[in-house]
Motif scaffolding. Structure first.
Motif, PDB file in Angstrom:
ATOM      1  N   ARG A   1       0.813  -1.218   0.000  1.00 25.60           N
ATOM      2  CA  ARG A   1       0.000   0.000   0.000  1.00 25.60           C
ATOM      3  C   ARG A   1       0.848   1.270   0.000  1.00 25.60           C
ATOM      4  O   ARG A   1       0.350   2.352  -0.336  1.00 25.60           O
ATOM      5  N   LYS A   2       2.107   1.124   0.335  1.00 23.51           N
ATOM      6  CA  LYS A   2       3.030   2.256   0.231  1.00 23.51           C
ATOM      7  C   LYS A   2       3.625   2.378  -1.177  1.00 23.51           C
ATOM      8  O   LYS A   2       4.412   3.279  -1.444  1.00 23.51           O
ATOM      9  N   GLY A   3       3.250   1.459  -2.070  1.00 26.28           N
ATOM     10  CA  GLY A   3       3.664   1.597  -3.458  1.00 26.28           C
ATOM     11  C   GLY A   3       4.542   0.498  -4.012  1.00 26.28           C
ATOM     12  O   GLY A   3       5.120   0.641  -5.096  1.00 26.28           O
ATOM     13  N   TRP A   4       4.659  -0.632  -3.288  1.00 24.75           N
ATOM     14  CA  TRP A   4       5.501  -1.727  -3.775  1.00 24.75           C
ATOM     15  C   TRP A   4       5.013  -2.198  -5.139  1.00 24.75           C
ATOM     16  O   TRP A   4       3.829  -2.458  -5.325  1.00 24.75           O
ATOM     17  N   LYS A   5       5.951  -2.336  -6.085  1.00 28.39           N
ATOM     18  CA  LYS A   5       5.629  -2.789  -7.437  1.00 28.39           C
ATOM     19  C   LYS A   5       6.048  -4.251  -7.588  1.00 28.39           C
ATOM     20  O   LYS A   5       7.247  -4.547  -7.600  1.00 28.39           O
ATOM     21  N   PRO A   6       5.096  -5.170  -7.687  1.00 27.78           N
ATOM     22  CA  PRO A   6       5.441  -6.589  -7.816  1.00 27.78           C
ATOM     23  C   PRO A   6       6.383  -6.841  -8.995  1.00 27.78           C
ATOM     24  O   PRO A   6       6.165  -6.333 -10.097  1.00 27.78           O
ATOM     25  N   GLY A   7       7.444  -7.581  -8.727  1.00 32.78           N
ATOM     26  CA  GLY A   7       8.388  -7.934  -9.767  1.00 32.78           C
ATOM     27  C   GLY A   7       9.497  -6.937 -10.000  1.00 32.78           C
ATOM     28  O   GLY A   7      10.486  -7.248 -10.674  1.00 32.78           O
ATOM     29  N   ALA A   8       9.371  -5.739  -9.455  1.00 30.47           N
ATOM     30  CA  ALA A   8      10.409  -4.716  -9.629  1.00 30.47           C
ATOM     31  C   ALA A   8      11.506  -4.904  -8.578  1.00 30.47           C
ATOM     32  O   ALA A   8      11.286  -5.496  -7.521  1.00 30.47           O
ATOM     33  N   GLY A   9      12.702  -4.393  -8.868  1.00 31.00           N
ATOM     34  CA  GLY A   9      13.823  -4.540  -7.950  1.00 31.00           C
ATOM     35  C   GLY A   9      13.668  -3.694  -6.703  1.00 31.00           C
ATOM     36  O   GLY A   9      12.903  -2.719  -6.673  1.00 31.00           O
ATOM     37  N   TYR A  10      14.428  -4.062  -5.654  1.00 31.08           N
ATOM     38  CA  TYR A  10      14.344  -3.321  -4.396  1.00 31.08           C
ATOM     39  C   TYR A  10      15.708  -2.896  -3.868  1.00 31.08           C
ATOM     40  O   TYR A  10      15.819  -2.426  -2.744  1.00 31.08           O
ATOM     41  N   GLN A  11      16.756  -3.044  -4.695  1.00 31.98           N
ATOM     42  CA  GLN A  11      18.059  -2.540  -4.277  1.00 31.98           C
ATOM     43  C   GLN A  11      18.110  -1.022  -4.452  1.00 31.98           C
ATOM     44  O   GLN A  11      17.246  -0.424  -5.107  1.00 31.98           O
ATOM     45  N   GLU A  12      19.104  -0.405  -3.856  1.00 32.37           N
ATOM     46  CA  GLU A  12      19.235   1.047  -3.936  1.00 32.37           C
ATOM     47  C   GLU A  12      19.224   1.482  -5.399  1.00 32.37           C
ATOM     48  O   GLU A  12      19.932   0.935  -6.232  1.00 32.37           O
ATOM     49  N   GLY A  13      18.392   2.465  -5.723  1.00 31.56           N
ATOM     50  CA  GLY A  13      18.276   2.947  -7.083  1.00 31.56           C
ATOM     51  C   GLY A  13      17.184   2.261  -7.883  1.00 31.56           C
ATOM     52  O   GLY A  13      16.834   2.724  -8.970  1.00 31.56           O
ATOM     53  N   GLN A  14      16.622   1.169  -7.357  1.00 30.13           N
ATOM     54  CA  GLN A  14      15.551   0.457  -8.039  1.00 30.13           C
ATOM     55  C   GLN A  14      14.195   0.888  -7.487  1.00 30.13           C
ATOM     56  O   GLN A  14      14.111   1.466  -6.397  1.00 30.13           O
ATOM     57  N   PRO A  15      13.101   0.630  -8.230  1.00 22.85           N
ATOM     58  CA  PRO A  15      11.791   1.202  -7.869  1.00 22.85           C
ATOM     59  C   PRO A  15      11.324   0.936  -6.440  1.00 22.85           C
ATOM     60  O   PRO A  15      10.768   1.825  -5.790  1.00 22.85           O
ATOM     61  N   ASN A  16      11.527  -0.285  -5.940  1.00 22.11           N
ATOM     62  CA  ASN A  16      10.965  -0.613  -4.629  1.00 22.11           C
ATOM     63  C   ASN A  16      11.838  -0.208  -3.449  1.00 22.11           C
ATOM     64  O   ASN A  16      11.403  -0.323  -2.301  1.00 22.11           O
ATOM     65  N   PHE A  17      13.041   0.287  -3.726  1.00 20.64           N
ATOM     66  CA  PHE A  17      13.876   0.743  -2.608  1.00 20.64           C
ATOM     67  C   PHE A  17      13.214   1.923  -1.900  1.00 20.64           C
ATOM     68  O   PHE A  17      13.296   2.042  -0.671  1.00 20.64           O
ATOM     69  N   ARG A  18      12.531   2.752  -2.654  1.00 20.62           N
ATOM     70  CA  ARG A  18      11.867   3.909  -2.028  1.00 20.62           C
ATOM     71  C   ARG A  18      10.757   3.458  -1.079  1.00 20.62           C
ATOM     72  O   ARG A  18      10.383   4.182  -0.155  1.00 20.62           O
ATOM     73  N   VAL A  19      10.207   2.248  -1.313  1.00 18.63           N
ATOM     74  CA  VAL A  19       9.166   1.741  -0.419  1.00 18.63           C
ATOM     75  C   VAL A  19       9.785   1.246   0.878  1.00 18.63           C
ATOM     76  O   VAL A  19       9.203   1.416   1.956  1.00 18.63           O
ATOM     77  N   ILE A  20      10.958   0.632   0.792  1.00 14.41           N
ATOM     78  CA  ILE A  20      11.670   0.229   2.013  1.00 14.41           C
ATOM     79  C   ILE A  20      11.933   1.451   2.880  1.00 14.41           C
ATOM     80  O   ILE A  20      11.896   1.374   4.113  1.00 14.41           O
ATOM     81  N   LYS A  21      12.153   2.588   2.243  1.00 14.34           N
ATOM     82  CA  LYS A  21      12.365   3.835   2.996  1.00 14.34           C
ATOM     83  C   LYS A  21      11.153   4.201   3.840  1.00 14.34           C
ATOM     84  O   LYS A  21      11.283   4.891   4.862  1.00 14.34           O
ATOM     85  N   GLN A  22       9.971   3.757   3.400  1.00 14.73           N
ATOM     86  CA  GLN A  22       8.762   4.053   4.160  1.00 14.73           C
ATOM     87  C   GLN A  22       8.701   3.263   5.461  1.00 14.73           C
ATOM     88  O   GLN A  22       7.980   3.639   6.388  1.00 14.73           O
ATOM     89  N   TRP A  23       9.439   2.150   5.505  1.00 16.98           N
ATOM     90  CA  TRP A  23       9.419   1.326   6.720  1.00 16.98           C
ATOM     91  C   TRP A  23      10.297   1.927   7.805  1.00 16.98           C
ATOM     92  O   TRP A  23       9.941   1.914   8.983  1.00 16.98           O
ATOM     93  N   ASN A  24      11.464   2.439   7.426  1.00 14.70           N
ATOM     94  CA  ASN A  24      12.397   3.021   8.403  1.00 14.70           C
ATOM     95  C   ASN A  24      13.146   4.156   7.733  1.00 14.70           C
ATOM     96  O   ASN A  24      13.619   4.011   6.602  1.00 14.70           O
ATOM     97  N   ALA A  25      13.267   5.279   8.431  1.00 16.33           N
ATOM     98  CA  ALA A  25      13.847   6.480   7.832  1.00 16.33           C
ATOM     99  C   ALA A  25      15.369   6.469   7.774  1.00 16.33           C
ATOM    100  O   ALA A  25      15.959   7.324   7.112  1.00 16.33           O
ATOM    101  N   ALA A  26      16.014   5.527   8.440  1.00 14.43           N
ATOM    102  CA  ALA A  26      17.481   5.512   8.489  1.00 14.43           C
ATOM    103  C   ALA A  26      18.057   4.870   7.222  1.00 14.43           C
ATOM    104  O   ALA A  26      17.748   3.721   6.914  1.00 14.43           O
ATOM    105  N   GLY A  27      18.921   5.600   6.518  1.00 15.88           N
ATOM    106  CA  GLY A  27      19.491   5.099   5.277  1.00 15.88           C
ATOM    107  C   GLY A  27      20.267   3.817   5.451  1.00 15.88           C
ATOM    108  O   GLY A  27      20.195   2.909   4.608  1.00 15.88           O
ATOM    109  N   VAL A  28      20.998   3.692   6.548  1.00 18.83           N
ATOM    110  CA  VAL A  28      21.801   2.496   6.769  1.00 18.83           C
ATOM    111  C   VAL A  28      20.904   1.276   6.987  1.00 18.83           C
ATOM    112  O   VAL A  28      21.228   0.159   6.548  1.00 18.83           O
TER     113      VAL A  28
END
Length: 267
Positions: A226-253
């Motif tokens: 619901r925060k915008g995860w795109k099924p099948g898209a990548g989740y590493q830094e620079g990929q579409p779903n990495f920005r959704v991981i940012k919604q879980w925790n604000a710390a970059g590390v």
């Protein structure tokens, strides 16, 4: 500390729990907490909190341990390598692989329904509570109301305090429910407002229980989708779903560590 823009976005995201215009005044020590609770009770009631939630607020205690933890979050200042070492990344990956192999159908079902791969969910589960090994020993209601009262990030935590009281009304938690120092609860440490908004009854028992693993993992997947995860898209830094991981925790590390561990778990 969140900047004003971040706080504004947080309030928009939690609009369902927004407080009335006349907010209870914040404070920086235990001295004003009792008076704040009286004022905040009026806010909470106007926001839809009922008798059971209001009673939990009345019984909440100022959580000095929460304030100490809030002022001392050192691990997020580490380098990525140091952070992963301190958080036990190798163990999380190893245990995550075993858990996925033991129950592949469960994680396949979650991925089919929400589009979130097992590795991401398991990395979060491992990082947050060691796969449920320790879910906290602080009163959720006392911790979250203390943070709502504390001036440092009051605007961010007020909606979550309202959420916690509504969870009490619903029977999902009680005044005695234990969680993390910042009021996070359950296997993946949901903030109460998010638990209220994104919680899923995955085991079909009629209630959302974030201390039940099935409910917690489904709720985590639901949050990310619901925060915008795109099924099948990548989740590493620079990929579409990495920005959704940012919604879980604000710390970059933290975000980078989750992405790396998740990929290693999924192989």
């Amino acid at each position: 500390m969140k900047n004003l823009k971040s706080i504004a976005l947080s309030l928009v995201a939690c609009a369902a729990f927004a407080a009335p215009a006349y907010a209870a005044p914040c404070g920086n020590n235990a001295g004003g907490f009792a008076n704040w609770k009286v004022a905040f009770a009026a806010e909470a009631k106007a926001a839809g909190v009922r008798d059971r939630g209001l009673q939990a607020l009345a019984n909440a205690q100022y959580a000095s341990g929460t304030i100490q933890a809030d002022r001392n979050q050192k691990s997020f200042k580490y380098s990525l390598d140091k952070f992963m070492q301190v958080r036990g990344a190798n163990t999380i990956v190893s245990q995550g692989r075993k858990r996925k192999a033991r129950n592949p159908g469960f994680y396949q079902t979650l991925q089919q329904q929400y589009g979130v791969p097992a590795g991401v969910l398991l990395a979060i589960h491992g990082m947050e509570t060691g796969f449920g090994g320790f879910m906290g020993n602080s009163s959720v209601v006392s911790a979250i109301t203390t943070l709502a009262y504390d001036c440092r990030r009051s605007a961010f935590f007020v909606p979550h305090a309202i959420g916690a009281l509504k969870l009490v009304d619903q029977g999902s938690i009680t005044i005695n429910t234990k969680g993390a120092k910042h009021g996070e609860l359950g296997h993946t440490q949901f903030l109460p407002g998010n638990a209220l908004q994104y919680g899923v009854d995955a085991n079909g028992d009629g209630r959302v229980d974030l201390y039940n693993q099935a409910d917690a993992m489904a709720s985590t997947a639901n949050f990310l989708r619901r925060k915008g995860w795109k099924p099948g898209a990548g989740y590493q830094e620079g990929q579409p779903n990495f920005r959704v991981i940012k919604q879980w925790n604000a710390a970059g590390v933290y975000q980078k560590a989750i992405a790396i561990m998740a990929a290693q778990i999924d192989g």
